[in-house]
Design a protein around this motif. Structure first.
Motif, PDB file in Angstrom:
ATOM      1  N   GLU A  41       0.983  -1.191  -0.018  1.00  0.00           N
ATOM      2  CA  GLU A  41       0.005  -0.045   0.009  1.00  0.00           C
ATOM      3  C   GLU A  41       0.756   1.388  -0.008  1.00  0.00           C
ATOM      4  OE1 GLU A  41      -3.196   2.327   2.847  1.00  0.00           O
ATOM      5  OE2 GLU A  41      -3.160   0.030   2.923  1.00  0.00           O
ATOM      6  N   VAL A  42       1.887   1.436   0.581  1.00  0.00           N
ATOM      7  CA  VAL A  42       2.870   2.374   0.921  1.00  0.00           C
ATOM      8  C   VAL A  42       3.561   2.481  -0.356  1.00  0.00           C
ATOM      9  CG1 VAL A  42       4.690   3.429   1.964  1.00  0.00           C
ATOM     10  CG2 VAL A  42       3.094   2.600   3.398  1.00  0.00           C
ATOM     11  N   ASP A  43       4.022   1.327  -1.131  1.00  0.00           N
ATOM     12  CA  ASP A  43       4.436   1.617  -2.452  1.00  0.00           C
ATOM     13  C   ASP A  43       3.872   2.024  -3.308  1.00  0.00           C
ATOM     14  OD1 ASP A  43       7.100   0.486  -1.576  1.00  0.00           O
ATOM     15  OD2 ASP A  43       6.780  -1.484  -2.153  1.00  0.00           O
ATOM     16  N   GLU A  44       2.573   1.670  -3.491  1.00  0.00           N
ATOM     17  CA  GLU A  44       1.468   2.217  -4.309  1.00  0.00           C
ATOM     18  C   GLU A  44       1.290   3.818  -4.229  1.00  0.00           C
ATOM     19  OE1 GLU A  44      -3.159   1.413  -5.012  1.00  0.00           O
ATOM     20  OE2 GLU A  44      -1.998  -0.288  -4.702  1.00  0.00           O
ATOM     21  N   LYS A  45       1.096   4.208  -2.975  1.00  0.00           N
ATOM     22  CA  LYS A  45       1.230   5.672  -2.875  1.00  0.00           C
ATOM     23  C   LYS A  45       2.297   6.470  -3.103  1.00  0.00           C
ATOM     24  CE  LYS A  45      -2.675   5.040   0.367  1.00  0.00           C
ATOM     25  NZ  LYS A  45      -3.006   5.469   2.083  1.00  0.00           N
ATOM     26  N   ILE A  46       3.454   5.797  -3.153  1.00  0.00           N
ATOM     27  CA  ILE A  46       4.670   6.398  -3.678  1.00  0.00           C
ATOM     28  C   ILE A  46       4.647   6.480  -4.810  1.00  0.00           C
ATOM     29  CG2 ILE A  46       7.145   6.161  -3.568  1.00  0.00           C
ATOM     30  CD1 ILE A  46       7.163   4.877  -0.967  1.00  0.00           C
ATOM     31  N   CYS A  47       4.278   5.515  -5.701  1.00  0.00           N
ATOM     32  CA  CYS A  47       4.056   5.559  -7.139  1.00  0.00           C
ATOM     33  C   CYS A  47       2.951   6.621  -7.415  1.00  0.00           C
ATOM     34  CB  CYS A  47       3.622   4.051  -7.666  1.00  0.00           C
ATOM     35  SG  CYS A  47       3.512   3.957  -9.454  1.00  0.00           S
ATOM     36  N   GLY A  48       2.133   6.678  -6.699  1.00  0.00           N
ATOM     37  CA  GLY A  48       0.950   7.830  -7.172  1.00  0.00           C
ATOM     38  C   GLY A  48       1.399   9.118  -7.077  1.00  0.00           C
ATOM     39  N   ALA A  49       2.406   9.263  -6.053  1.00  0.00           N
ATOM     40  CA  ALA A  49       2.783  10.625  -6.007  1.00  0.00           C
ATOM     41  C   ALA A  49       3.794  10.748  -7.017  1.00  0.00           C
ATOM     42  CB  ALA A  49       3.395  10.844  -4.268  1.00  0.00           C
ATOM     43  N   LEU A  50       4.455   9.937  -7.327  1.00  0.00           N
ATOM     44  CA  LEU A  50       5.552  10.268  -8.487  1.00  0.00           C
ATOM     45  C   LEU A  50       4.698  10.446  -9.844  1.00  0.00           C
ATOM     46  CD1 LEU A  50       8.188   7.833  -7.300  1.00  0.00           C
ATOM     47  CD2 LEU A  50       8.242  10.095  -6.907  1.00  0.00           C
ATOM     48  N   ARG A  51       3.695   9.912 -10.023  1.00  0.00           N
ATOM     49  CA  ARG A  51       2.853   9.916 -11.179  1.00  0.00           C
ATOM     50  C   ARG A  51       2.254  11.483 -11.169  1.00  0.00           C
ATOM     51  NH1 ARG A  51      -0.277   4.467 -12.906  1.00  0.00           N
ATOM     52  NH2 ARG A  51      -0.960   5.905 -14.376  1.00  0.00           N
TER      53      ARG A  51
END
Length: 102
Positions: A41-51
């Motif tokens: 979940e944290v990895d997914e949100k990091i990816c979201g922030a980068l996108r």
């Protein structure tokens, strides 16, 4: 990387942790450069922030303007800013930005 981005966006440590849904220790590890070993979940949100960062580059050429946009009230979200919305729906913010970009 994520810590630098959140600093550019003017986010507090509390806001950063709330957006990512991580602990204080995890957030501090991120600010020190750790990039793996977090929950899915944290990895997914990091990816979201980068996108979101990438989409904002298409919206605003000027770096200062795009960084300020994250904290600027927005009528699309009833006067809330993007950083507030990322806490409750980072995917929604990403999809909104990408829908006009792609």
């Amino acid at each position: 990387m994520i810590g630098v981005l959140f600093d550019k966006w003017g986010l507090t440590e509390k806001e950063g942790r709330e957006i990512l849904g991580c602990t204080l220790d995890e957030y501090q590890e991120m600010k020190q450069g750790k990039i793996e070993g977090f929950s899915g979940e944290v990895d997914e949100k990091i990816c979201g922030a980068l996108r979101i960062r990438t989409a904002l580059k298409f919206w605003f050429v000027d770096e200062e303007r795009r960084n300020k946009w994250v904290k600027k009230p927005n009528k699309i979200w009833g006067g809330k800013c993007a950083s507030e919305m990322m806490i409750v729906d980072i995917k929604g913010v990403r999809k909104y930005l990408e829908s006009d970009v792609w």
